[in-house]
Write an enzyme that holds these catalytic residues in place. Structure first.
Site, PDB file in Angstrom:
ATOM      1  N   LYS A  22      10.552  64.928  51.618  1.00 14.91           N
ATOM      2  CA  LYS A  22      11.460  64.599  50.545  1.00 14.91           C
ATOM      3  C   LYS A  22      11.178  66.116  49.952  1.00 14.91           C
ATOM      4  CE  LYS A  22       8.236  62.900  46.947  1.00 14.91           C
ATOM      5  NZ  LYS A  22       8.312  64.255  45.766  1.00 14.91           N
ATOM      6  N   ASN A  23      10.138  66.760  49.636  1.00 17.07           N
ATOM      7  CA  ASN A  23      10.257  67.735  49.051  1.00 17.07           C
ATOM      8  C   ASN A  23      10.928  68.503  49.350  1.00 17.07           C
ATOM      9  OD1 ASN A  23       8.253  66.442  47.526  1.00 17.07           O
ATOM     10  ND2 ASN A  23       6.728  67.621  48.186  1.00 17.07           N
ATOM     11  N   ARG A  92      10.908  64.126  38.404  1.00 19.66           N
ATOM     12  CA  ARG A  92      10.034  64.859  37.758  1.00 19.66           C
ATOM     13  C   ARG A  92      10.711  65.917  38.876  1.00 19.66           C
ATOM     14  NH1 ARG A  92       7.353  69.062  34.770  1.00 19.66           N
ATOM     15  NH2 ARG A  92       7.367  70.913  36.917  1.00 19.66           N
ATOM     16  N   CYS A 116       5.398  62.807  34.955  1.00 12.77           N
ATOM     17  CA  CYS A 116       4.258  63.727  34.388  1.00 12.77           C
ATOM     18  C   CYS A 116       3.042  63.082  34.683  1.00 12.77           C
ATOM     19  CB  CYS A 116       4.669  64.352  33.138  1.00 12.77           C
ATOM     20  SG  CYS A 116       6.534  65.464  32.971  1.00 12.77           S
ATOM     21  N   ARG A 121       3.519  69.018  32.724  1.00 12.78           N
ATOM     22  CA  ARG A 121       4.233  70.001  34.172  1.00 12.78           C
ATOM     23  C   ARG A 121       5.576  70.603  32.877  1.00 12.78           C
ATOM     24  NH1 ARG A 121       4.218  66.400  38.950  1.00 12.78           N
ATOM     25  NH2 ARG A 121       5.009  68.069  39.531  1.00 12.78           N
ATOM     26  N   PRO A 122       4.686  71.966  32.629  1.00 14.91           N
ATOM     27  CA  PRO A 122       5.787  72.698  31.667  1.00 14.91           C
ATOM     28  C   PRO A 122       6.764  73.458  32.720  1.00 14.91           C
ATOM     29  CG  PRO A 122       3.286  73.817  31.539  1.00 14.91           C
ATOM     30  CD  PRO A 122       3.110  72.496  32.415  1.00 14.91           C
ATOM     31  N   ILE A 123       7.987  73.522  32.165  1.00 16.23           N
ATOM     32  CA  ILE A 123       9.251  74.234  32.848  1.00 16.23           C
ATOM     33  C   ILE A 123       9.259  75.707  32.168  1.00 16.23           C
ATOM     34  CG2 ILE A 123      10.159  72.683  33.846  1.00 16.23           C
ATOM     35  CD1 ILE A 123      12.148  72.133  31.869  1.00 16.23           C
ATOM     36  N   ASP A 124       8.562  76.238  31.628  1.00 14.72           N
ATOM     37  CA  ASP A 124       8.522  78.017  30.811  1.00 14.72           C
ATOM     38  C   ASP A 124       8.833  78.430  32.271  1.00 14.72           C
ATOM     39  OD1 ASP A 124       5.692  76.928  31.901  1.00 14.72           O
ATOM     40  OD2 ASP A 124       4.814  79.067  31.032  1.00 14.72           O
ATOM     41  N   ASP A 306      -1.057  68.059  47.297  1.00 12.10           N
ATOM     42  CA  ASP A 306      -0.733  66.683  47.782  1.00 12.10           C
ATOM     43  C   ASP A 306      -1.334  65.463  48.373  1.00 12.10           C
ATOM     44  OD1 ASP A 306       1.270  67.188  45.390  1.00 12.10           O
ATOM     45  OD2 ASP A 306       3.288  67.096  47.363  1.00 12.10           O
ATOM     46  N   ILE A 328      -4.802  73.088  41.503  1.00 12.33           N
ATOM     47  CA  ILE A 328      -2.967  72.531  41.037  1.00 12.33           C
ATOM     48  C   ILE A 328      -3.095  71.580  40.128  1.00 12.33           C
ATOM     49  CG2 ILE A 328      -1.038  73.022  42.143  1.00 12.33           C
ATOM     50  CD1 ILE A 328      -2.656  74.643  43.592  1.00 12.33           C
ATOM     51  N   ARG A 398       8.520  55.855  45.779  1.00 12.00           N
ATOM     52  CA  ARG A 398       8.968  57.581  46.323  1.00 12.00           C
ATOM     53  C   ARG A 398       9.097  58.608  47.514  1.00 12.00           C
ATOM     54  NH1 ARG A 398       6.057  60.137  41.546  1.00 12.00           N
ATOM     55  NH2 ARG A 398       7.420  62.152  42.940  1.00 12.00           N
TER      56      ARG A 398
HETATM   57  C1  UD1 Z   1       6.309  70.427  44.048  1.00  8.70           C
HETATM   58  C2  UD1 Z   1       5.866  69.430  44.585  1.00  8.70           C
HETATM   59  C3  UD1 Z   1       4.842  68.442  44.652  1.00  8.70           C
HETATM   60  C4  UD1 Z   1       3.093  69.781  44.884  1.00  8.70           C
HETATM   61  C5  UD1 Z   1       3.402  70.948  44.058  1.00  8.70           C
HETATM   62  C6  UD1 Z   1       2.575  72.163  44.173  1.00  8.70           C
HETATM   63  C7  UD1 Z   1       8.306  68.641  44.630  1.00  8.70           C
HETATM   64  C8  UD1 Z   1       9.804  67.953  44.399  1.00  8.70           C
HETATM   65  N1  UD1 Z   1       7.654  68.807  44.378  1.00  8.70           N
HETATM   66  O1  UD1 Z   1       5.807  70.086  42.707  1.00  8.70           O
HETATM   67  O2  UD1 Z   1       4.739  67.986  45.673  1.00  8.70           O
HETATM   68  O3  UD1 Z   1       2.451  68.355  44.573  1.00  8.70           O
HETATM   69  O4  UD1 Z   1       5.471  71.392  44.000  1.00  8.70           O
HETATM   70  O5  UD1 Z   1       2.755  72.368  45.609  1.00  8.70           O
HETATM   71  O6  UD1 Z   1       8.283  70.117  46.202  1.00  8.70           O
HETATM   72  N2  UD1 Z   1       3.762  75.067  35.560  1.00  8.70           N
HETATM   73  C9  UD1 Z   1       4.225  75.947  35.275  1.00  8.70           C
HETATM   74  N3  UD1 Z   1       4.764  76.404  33.676  1.00  8.70           N
HETATM   75  C10 UD1 Z   1       5.971  76.133  34.814  1.00  8.70           C
HETATM   76  C11 UD1 Z   1       6.031  75.345  36.472  1.00  8.70           C
HETATM   77  C12 UD1 Z   1       4.377  74.732  37.235  1.00  8.70           C
HETATM   78  O7  UD1 Z   1       2.902  76.148  34.530  1.00  8.70           O
HETATM   79  O8  UD1 Z   1       6.797  76.536  34.954  1.00  8.70           O
HETATM   80  C13 UD1 Z   1       2.728  74.437  36.173  1.00  8.70           C
HETATM   81  C14 UD1 Z   1       2.248  72.996  36.981  1.00  8.70           C
HETATM   82  O9  UD1 Z   1       2.001  73.033  35.325  1.00  8.70           O
HETATM   83  C15 UD1 Z   1       1.380  73.196  37.989  1.00  8.70           C
HETATM   84  C16 UD1 Z   1       1.130  74.173  38.601  1.00  8.70           C
HETATM   85  O10 UD1 Z   1       2.107  74.748  38.160  1.00  8.70           O
HETATM   86  O11 UD1 Z   1      -0.412  72.892  37.345  1.00  8.70           O
HETATM   87  C17 UD1 Z   1       2.148  74.125  39.993  1.00  8.70           C
HETATM   88  O12 UD1 Z   1       3.656  73.534  40.050  1.00  8.70           O
HETATM   89  P1  UD1 Z   1       4.455  73.832  40.476  1.00  8.70           P
HETATM   90  O13 UD1 Z   1       4.437  74.425  41.978  1.00  8.70           O
HETATM   91  O14 UD1 Z   1       6.386  74.153  40.181  1.00  8.70           O
HETATM   92  O15 UD1 Z   1       4.696  72.211  41.077  1.00  8.70           O
HETATM   93  P2  UD1 Z   1       6.289  71.227  41.333  1.00  8.70           P
HETATM   94  O16 UD1 Z   1       6.996  72.458  41.833  1.00  8.70           O
HETATM   95  O17 UD1 Z   1       6.417  70.425  39.728  1.00  8.70           O
END
Ligand code: UD1
Length: 419
Positions: A22-23, A92, A116, A121-124, A306, A328, A398
């Site tokens: 999926k990922n 997400r 979330c 789950r920020p996207i900054d 995961d 994480i 999912r």
């Molecule tokens: C992806 C995977 C998810 C897995 C995760 C960590 C997919 C679809 N999902 O999620 O299954 O659990 O990687 O291996 O591939 N963060 C920030 N700011 C940002 C982005 C992330 O602070 O802009 C933080 C998140 O809150 C979290 C950490 O970084 O604490 C890891 O997140 P991230 O690696 O981005 O996970 P996803 O891509 O959402």
């Protein structure tokens, strides 16, 4: 509403066929938006998140078909670069369409994504990186209006944390940008390499994926290609953990175990025999597992977050004490309440969980709170005495294709029933 009803106690045996990840499928589906030719994606799992991604592609003007496990996408005519809030909220991962749409059209309107359950789950990092690449971002009550007035341009970007989603978004935005993008402290997950390989075969110029620094030289156009999605390491490990927890013996087909190398030793240390072959992984479990000493979740190649809930479920009945450290996500112990309800002895303090193995779990009624917590409850239910009911299985759907059929095929007593 549906639920899973599990009568525990059967050791898993036989073969399980592993589908595509999926990922990996989700960012590759987003990447198909960048291709002016045909994309054919084989080994694509039939999951609700994948169907949500196809709805987004169709909304933008792509023609999509999904037969068996092959998706075909034609993205010649992109007619919309906005994604409605309802479609963005379905999962997400919808956020990876941001980079892809910007790369293809130079502008887009999207909403903050859904899903979330694991805490904030920020996207900054996604947005900061895109700003560096020349994107102007305006925020209006949950909506993001993004434009690149002078087109996207390559940039040097350093992530403060190797975020998987941010790495994917930057790659998607960079492949058609002007000039070179150098991405430092990039995520190194195998799914990043799968996305990079799909993009390369479609005509992109990317190197360094799987390492900390990824270099992307923008090209004028991507053509599309036929591509086979890598095996789903998390689903595969879930089935191996289920076999381990029930004292079973299974052969997992569709993988040679390469992408699971950071977890298979944990199963071996807990007493399982694990053999890797060219097209399968074989696991034979002892009657009772031994606890694992200390597991810390970390970005790849560390132990994946995961799989933490699922291994924890297996360790609830192991001999001895296991310690988990979740690094994480803030809120990734939501399976613990359900496991404790089933008789597990688990003590959580901050990011640490201490699991003291008990002789036996007993069936209970529990609800999945997120995808992997749901999988953990299923694994616990398979080895518990009596009947377990797992509600809210939309979370499980999912990420696991027809989980009840897969497990039933391996000897489990499990059924999906209407509530
Ligand atoms: C992806 C995977 C998810 C897995 C995760 C960590 C997919 C679809 N999902 O999620 O299954 O659990 O990687 O291996 O591939 N963060 C920030 N700011 C940002 C982005 C992330 O602070 O802009 C933080 C998140 O809150 C979290 C950490 O970084 O604490 C890891 O997140 P991230 O690696 O981005 O996970 P996803 O891509 O959402």
């Amino acid at each position: 509403m549906q639920k899973l009803v599990i009568k525990g106690g059967n050791a898993l045996w036989g073969e399980i066929l592993l589908r595509g990840a999926k990922n990996s499928a989700l960012p590759i589906l987003a990447a198909s938006l960048l291709c002016s030719g045909e994309t054919v994606l084989e080994n694509c799992p039939r999951l609700t998140d994948v169907f949500a991604a196809l709805r987004i592609l169709t909304h933008t003007g792509c023609r999509c078909s999904f037969e068996e496990h092959t998706v075909t996408i034609h993205a010649e005519n992109i007619v919309r670069s906005e994604i409605p809030e309802q479609l963005m909220q379905e999962m997400r991962s919808s956020i990876v369409f941001l980079g892809a749409l910007l790369g293809r059209t130079g502008a887009c309107q999207v909403y903050y994504p859904g899903g979330c359950e694991l805490g904030p789950r920020p996207i900054d990092m996604h947005l900061d990186a895109l700003s560096k690449m020349g994107v102007c971002i305006q925020r209006h009550e949950g909506r993001l209006d993004c434009t690149a007035p002078c087109g996207l341009k390559g940039a040097r970007i350093h992530l403060r944390f190797p975020s998987v989603g941010a790495t994917e978004n930057i790659m998607l935005a960079a492949v058609l940008a002007k000039g070179e993008t150098v991405l430092c402290n990039a995520a190194r997950e195998p799914e990043i390499c799968d996305l990079a390989e799909f993009l390369r075969r479609s005509g992109a110029c990317i190197s360094g994926d799987g390492e900390s620094t990824i270099r992307i030289k923008g090209v004028k156009k991507l053509g599309g290609c036929a591509y086979r999605v890598m095996p789903d390491r998390i689903a595969g490990l879930t089935y191996l953990c289920a076999a381990a927890a029930t004292g079973g013996t299974i052969r997992l087909r569709g993988t040679n175990g390469t992408e699971m190398e950071n977890v298979l030793p944990v199963l071996e240390q807990s007493g399982c025999r694990v053999d890797r072959a060219e097209d399968s992984v074989y696991l034979h479990a002892p009657k009772r597992l031994k606890s694992c000493f200390r597991l810390k979740t970390m970005p790849h190649p560390g132990f994946p977050t995961d799989i933490q809930p699922v291994i924890m479920a297996a360790m609830t009945t192991a001999e001895g004490t296991s310690v988990f450290e979740e690094n994480i996500f803030e809120n990734r112990y939501r399976h613990v309440d359900g496991l404790v309800q089933m008789g597990a002895d688990i003590c959580v303090s901050g990011r640490t969980a201490v699991v003291s193995g008990v002789k036996e779990l007993y069936g209970a009624h529990a609800a999945a709170t997120d995808l992997r917590s749901g999988a953990a409850l299923v694994v616990a239910g398979l080895c518990a005495a009596g009947t377990t009911e797992v509600r809210q299985i939309c979370h499980i759907d999912r990420g696991y294709e027809k989980i009840e059929e897969v497990l039933k095929g391996a000897g489990a007593d499990i059924a999906r029933v209407q509530q």
